[in-house]
Write a protein that holds these residues in place. Structure first.
Motif, mmCIF file in Angstrom:
data_model
loop_
_atom_site.group_PDB
_atom_site.id
_atom_site.type_symbol
_atom_site.label_atom_id
_atom_site.label_comp_id
_atom_site.label_asym_id
_atom_site.label_seq_id
_atom_site.Cartn_x
_atom_site.Cartn_y
_atom_site.Cartn_z
ATOM 1 N N LEU A 33 -19.507 -24.556 -16.621
ATOM 2 C CA LEU A 33 -19.965 -23.211 -16.264
ATOM 3 C C LEU A 33 -20.367 -22.414 -17.489
ATOM 4 C CD1 LEU A 33 -17.432 -22.215 -13.458
ATOM 5 C CD2 LEU A 33 -19.630 -23.367 -13.264
ATOM 6 N N THR A 34 -19.571 -22.487 -18.548
ATOM 7 C CA THR A 34 -19.945 -21.735 -19.755
ATOM 8 C C THR A 34 -21.194 -22.314 -20.396
ATOM 9 O OG1 THR A 34 -18.453 -23.096 -21.096
ATOM 10 C CG2 THR A 34 -17.560 -21.036 -20.198
ATOM 11 N N GLY A 35 -21.479 -23.587 -20.133
ATOM 12 C CA GLY A 35 -22.679 -24.210 -20.690
ATOM 13 C C GLY A 35 -23.967 -23.624 -20.156
ATOM 14 N N HIS A 36 -23.888 -22.919 -19.039
ATOM 15 C CA HIS A 36 -25.089 -22.263 -18.504
ATOM 16 C C HIS A 36 -25.518 -21.072 -19.365
ATOM 17 C CE1 HIS A 36 -25.126 -24.710 -14.940
ATOM 18 N NE2 HIS A 36 -23.934 -24.308 -14.555
ATOM 19 N N TYR A 37 -24.626 -20.627 -20.267
ATOM 20 C CA TYR A 37 -24.903 -19.452 -21.090
ATOM 21 C C TYR A 37 -24.724 -19.853 -22.553
ATOM 22 C CZ TYR A 37 -23.426 -18.002 -16.437
ATOM 23 O OH TYR A 37 -23.258 -17.923 -15.079
ATOM 24 N N PRO A 38 -25.714 -20.542 -23.143
ATOM 25 C CA PRO A 38 -25.534 -21.156 -24.461
ATOM 26 C C PRO A 38 -25.317 -20.168 -25.603
ATOM 27 C CG PRO A 38 -27.830 -21.302 -23.730
ATOM 28 C CD PRO A 38 -27.028 -20.828 -22.553
ATOM 29 N N HIS A 39 -25.722 -18.937 -25.447
ATOM 30 C CA HIS A 39 -25.579 -17.961 -26.521
ATOM 31 C C HIS A 39 -24.423 -16.991 -26.268
ATOM 32 C CE1 HIS A 39 -29.315 -19.521 -28.053
ATOM 33 N NE2 HIS A 39 -29.942 -19.228 -26.912
ATOM 34 N N THR A 40 -23.529 -17.377 -25.370
ATOM 35 C CA THR A 40 -22.399 -16.528 -25.004
ATOM 36 C C THR A 40 -21.115 -17.324 -25.172
ATOM 37 O OG1 THR A 40 -23.812 -15.463 -23.356
ATOM 38 C CG2 THR A 40 -21.447 -15.031 -23.216
ATOM 39 N N THR A 41 -20.076 -16.662 -25.650
ATOM 40 C CA THR A 41 -18.781 -17.335 -25.822
ATOM 41 C C THR A 41 -17.749 -16.748 -24.873
ATOM 42 O OG1 THR A 41 -18.201 -15.808 -27.608
ATOM 43 C CG2 THR A 41 -19.225 -17.913 -28.240
ATOM 44 N N TYR A 42 -16.817 -17.589 -24.468
ATOM 45 C CA TYR A 42 -15.738 -17.199 -23.559
ATOM 46 C C TYR A 42 -14.406 -17.703 -24.105
ATOM 47 C CZ TYR A 42 -19.255 -16.030 -20.026
ATOM 48 O OH TYR A 42 -20.306 -15.465 -19.347
ATOM 49 N N ARG A 43 -13.360 -17.024 -23.751
ATOM 50 C CA ARG A 43 -12.007 -17.485 -24.082
ATOM 51 C C ARG A 43 -11.178 -17.568 -22.810
ATOM 52 N NH1 ARG A 43 -7.828 -13.526 -24.739
ATOM 53 N NH2 ARG A 43 -8.568 -11.412 -24.228
ATOM 54 N N THR A 44 -10.284 -18.524 -22.749
ATOM 55 C CA THR A 44 -9.413 -18.698 -21.596
ATOM 56 C C THR A 44 -8.252 -17.719 -21.693
ATOM 57 O OG1 THR A 44 -9.969 -21.046 -21.434
ATOM 58 C CG2 THR A 44 -7.943 -20.321 -20.341
ATOM 59 N N VAL A 45 -8.089 -16.876 -20.704
ATOM 60 C CA VAL A 45 -6.998 -15.895 -20.689
ATOM 61 C C VAL A 45 -5.929 -16.254 -19.672
ATOM 62 C CG1 VAL A 45 -8.464 -14.034 -21.544
ATOM 63 C CG2 VAL A 45 -8.256 -14.409 -19.077
ATOM 64 N N HIS B 198 -4.533 -19.905 -17.262
ATOM 65 C CA HIS B 198 -4.720 -21.264 -16.762
ATOM 66 C C HIS B 198 -3.409 -21.733 -16.142
ATOM 67 C CE1 HIS B 198 -5.213 -25.848 -17.551
ATOM 68 N NE2 HIS B 198 -5.548 -25.524 -16.305
ATOM 69 N N ALA B 199 -3.438 -21.952 -14.832
ATOM 70 C CA ALA B 199 -2.259 -22.448 -14.117
ATOM 71 C C ALA B 199 -2.696 -23.017 -12.787
ATOM 72 C CB ALA B 199 -1.240 -21.328 -13.897
ATOM 73 N N ASP B 200 -2.051 -24.099 -12.366
ATOM 74 C CA ASP B 200 -2.311 -24.702 -11.049
ATOM 75 C C ASP B 200 -3.801 -24.921 -10.790
ATOM 76 O OD1 ASP B 200 0.388 -24.945 -9.852
ATOM 77 O OD2 ASP B 200 0.393 -22.773 -10.116
ATOM 78 N N ALA B 201 -4.478 -25.490 -11.773
ATOM 79 C CA ALA B 201 -5.898 -25.831 -11.665
ATOM 80 C C ALA B 201 -6.790 -24.604 -11.494
ATOM 81 C CB ALA B 201 -6.142 -26.813 -10.518
ATOM 82 N N VAL B 202 -6.323 -23.462 -11.988
ATOM 83 C CA VAL B 202 -7.104 -22.227 -11.959
ATOM 84 C C VAL B 202 -7.339 -21.772 -13.393
ATOM 85 C CG1 VAL B 202 -7.129 -19.796 -11.286
ATOM 86 C CG2 VAL B 202 -6.266 -21.526 -9.694
ATOM 87 N N TRP B 203 -8.596 -21.489 -13.721
ATOM 88 C CA TRP B 203 -8.960 -20.971 -15.049
ATOM 89 C C TRP B 203 -9.579 -19.591 -14.897
ATOM 90 C CZ3 TRP B 203 -9.353 -26.084 -13.857
ATOM 91 C CH2 TRP B 203 -8.839 -27.016 -14.774
ATOM 92 N N LEU B 204 -9.193 -18.690 -15.793
ATOM 93 C CA LEU B 204 -9.847 -17.382 -15.907
ATOM 94 C C LEU B 204 -10.355 -17.248 -17.330
ATOM 95 C CD1 LEU B 204 -10.633 -14.628 -14.766
ATOM 96 C CD2 LEU B 204 -8.400 -13.773 -15.527
ATOM 97 N N LEU B 205 -11.661 -17.086 -17.461
ATOM 98 C CA LEU B 205 -12.295 -16.972 -18.775
ATOM 99 C C LEU B 205 -12.925 -15.588 -18.920
ATOM 100 C CD1 LEU B 205 -12.319 -20.101 -17.961
ATOM 101 C CD2 LEU B 205 -14.137 -20.330 -19.631
ATOM 102 N N GLU B 206 -12.737 -14.999 -20.090
ATOM 103 C CA GLU B 206 -13.308 -13.689 -20.396
ATOM 104 C C GLU B 206 -14.401 -13.834 -21.451
ATOM 105 O OE1 GLU B 206 -11.886 -9.233 -21.907
ATOM 106 O OE2 GLU B 206 -10.605 -10.981 -22.239
ATOM 107 N N ARG B 207 -15.497 -13.118 -21.248
ATOM 108 C CA ARG B 207 -16.587 -13.177 -22.207
ATOM 109 C C ARG B 207 -16.198 -12.454 -23.496
ATOM 110 N NH1 ARG B 207 -21.756 -10.297 -20.219
ATOM 111 N NH2 ARG B 207 -20.895 -8.545 -21.385
ATOM 112 N N THR B 208 -16.416 -13.124 -24.624
ATOM 113 C CA THR B 208 -16.072 -12.547 -25.914
ATOM 114 C C THR B 208 -17.283 -12.391 -26.821
ATOM 115 O OG1 THR B 208 -15.543 -14.747 -26.767
ATOM 116 C CG2 THR B 208 -13.725 -13.449 -25.846
ATOM 117 N N GLY B 209 -18.332 -13.214 -26.595
ATOM 118 C CA GLY B 209 -19.524 -13.170 -27.435
ATOM 119 C C GLY B 209 -20.627 -12.355 -26.821
ATOM 120 N N PRO B 210 -21.790 -12.325 -27.437
ATOM 121 C CA PRO B 210 -22.902 -11.501 -26.931
ATOM 122 C C PRO B 210 -23.397 -11.982 -25.586
ATOM 123 C CG PRO B 210 -23.635 -12.982 -28.680
ATOM 124 C CD PRO B 210 -22.136 -13.076 -28.653
ATOM 125 N N ALA B 211 -23.864 -11.032 -24.777
ATOM 126 C CA ALA B 211 -24.411 -11.372 -23.465
ATOM 127 C C ALA B 211 -25.835 -11.871 -23.618
ATOM 128 C CB ALA B 211 -24.378 -10.150 -22.549
#
Length: 437
Positions: free
Chosen positions: A410-422, A424-437
């Motif tokens: 999913l993050t690969g769809h936005y090559p110029h944007t970075t995300y961090r995982t905030v 992760h539990a029970d096969a659930v991930w929540l990622l927050e955008r940290t880099g430029p949009a």
């Protein structure tokens, strides 16, 4: 019936088991209406009036503004379906006996078409169920103009309902000898369907076309195929009324919607799943009431033999018995399944992740979270046209709708944007955008 419908639909929502993305689409649309905006839904990437012409859902906006949750839509649908019981009972009580009216009304409330609708999240046809029940109930009681007024708003429920109105208009004109009322209703219905399909929907559709022509190949060649599915459908439509619906001209009101489904090349329209059979239920049950009344009024000629006299005497009891039996094969069967009320750990984890997302954000998420997040955020299904501020991915067991997708996909769809995982539990991930949009 209201309690039954609410329990069935809300339990499915609360346990994170959506039937499709439709509940998310309708939630976003109503949320837009509630703030005075056009129903532009990021999940679909378009104004939903360019998909189906269903402006009637805007009437839910005040309720959604007070209670901004997908549950509001589910409760409204349950109320509409349950309210349709009243006109069915009124017709039966006036034309038959009170005891028979109760039996037929119980069979209607338990009918598989209604339970399939409430089990399939929310759909706009819930409005049509009530309007059709009111209109045909009035017509069965020989009140033509009230039948016209109840039917007229159907054109704003969905673009194909105009053809049902045209059929009702012809029934009023030909079978009930109210030519002016029938002609006006038929013209109103056919005119709105043509207007919606050829002008209104294409005007709001990104491709400037009616999108469901792709389900087309609407020709007689398609009608000849798929009868291993279509045949059981027709049998199951007639079974709850013990065939009594066929004794009334009112049954013809079901022909346009059913005919369009049978000549569609999309097999999803041929079966008993989803909400597609809900509008047939009030038509068939009121037609059964009228058919039974006509059968009795005709009397029993000296030559009469076979099943007709027996049906005239025992039809309501048979309908109730069939309805009670079919409960065990319909979605109502879910009411006593423990799994219906059990929330899986990954859904609990996803709910925790949702609470970490501020309101009013752009979120790319899995199907199970579309509706709940759509009530307060701008939500896309897995991929947004621009980098979202959050990505919530649920890969728990049973999430059949997306297969196994890694967060990096999913993050690969936005090559110029970075995300961090905030989270992760029970096969659930929540990622927050940290880099430029």
């Amino acid at each position: 019936m209201f309690a039954v419908y609410v329990t069935l639909s809300v339990a499915r929502y609360l346990t994170g088991n959506p039937a499709s993305w439709d509940i998310g689409i309708f939630t976003e649309a109503v949320a837009r209406y509630a703030t005075g905006q056009a129903p532009v839904v990021p999940i679909k990437g378009m104004d939903v009036l360019g998909d189906h012409f269903s402006p009637v859902v805007a009437v839910l906006a005040p309720f959604f503004r007070a209670f901004p949750s997908p549950v509001t839509l589910l409760v409204a649908q349950a109320a509409l379906a349950a309210a349709s019981v009243v006109p069915v009972h009124r017709a039966a009580a006036e034309l038959l006996t009170r005891g028979e009216a109760r039996l037929i009304t119980a069979a209607y409330g338990l009918s598989w078409g209604l339970s399939a609708m409430v089990w399939s999240d929310f759909h706009e046809v819930a409005f049509a169920v009530l309007l059709l029940a009111c209109s045909l109930s009035a017509l069965a009681r020989r009140r033509a103009w009230p039948a016209v007024w109840w039917a007229a708003p159907l054109v704003w429920v969905k673009e194909d309902q105009g053809w049902t109105l045209a059929a009702i208009g012809l029934i009023i004109a030909l079978a009930y000898r109210q030519r002016l009322a029938g002609a006006l209703l038929a013209a109103w219905g056919a005119g709105w369907s043509l207007l919606a399909i050829w002008i209104l929907i294409p005007a709001m559709n990104p491709n400037h076309a009616y999108p469901y022509w792709k389900d087309g190949s609407h020709h007689l060649g398609v009608l000849a195929s798929g009868w291993e599915t279509k045949g059981p459908l027709l049998a199951l439509l007639l079974l709850p009324t013990a065939g009594l619906a066929l004794r009334s001209p009112l049954v013809l009101a079901a022909v346009p919607a059913l005919g369009l489904r049978l000549i569609s090349s999309n097999p999803a329209y041929w079966g008993t799943d989803w909400h597609y059979n809900a509008t047939a239920m009030p038509i068939l049950f009121v037609a059964a009431v009228d058919g039974l009344h006509r059968l009795r009024a005709a009397g029993r000629p000296s030559w009469a033999r076979g099943v007709s006299p027996w049906l005239a005497a025992h039809g309501p009891a048979l309908m109730a018995a069939v309805g009670a039996t079919m409960v065990f094969q319909s979605p109502l069967n879910q009411l006593w399944q423990p799994g219906t009320y059990r929330t899986p750990p990954h859904i609990q984890a996803a709910a925790h992740a949702e609470r970490m997302i501020p309101s009013g954000q752009w979120v790319a998420t899995s199907m199970g979270q579309l509706a709940s997040l759509g009530a307060r955020d701008e939500v896309c299904w897995l991929q947004c046209p621009a980098p979202p501020e959050w990505i919530l991915l649920d890969q728990g067991p049973g999430t059949w709708w997306q297969g196994q997708i890694e967060p990096s996909t999913l993050t690969g769809h936005y090559p110029h944007t970075t995300y961090r995982t905030v989270f992760h539990a029970d096969a659930v991930w929540l990622l927050e955008r940290t880099g430029p949009a």
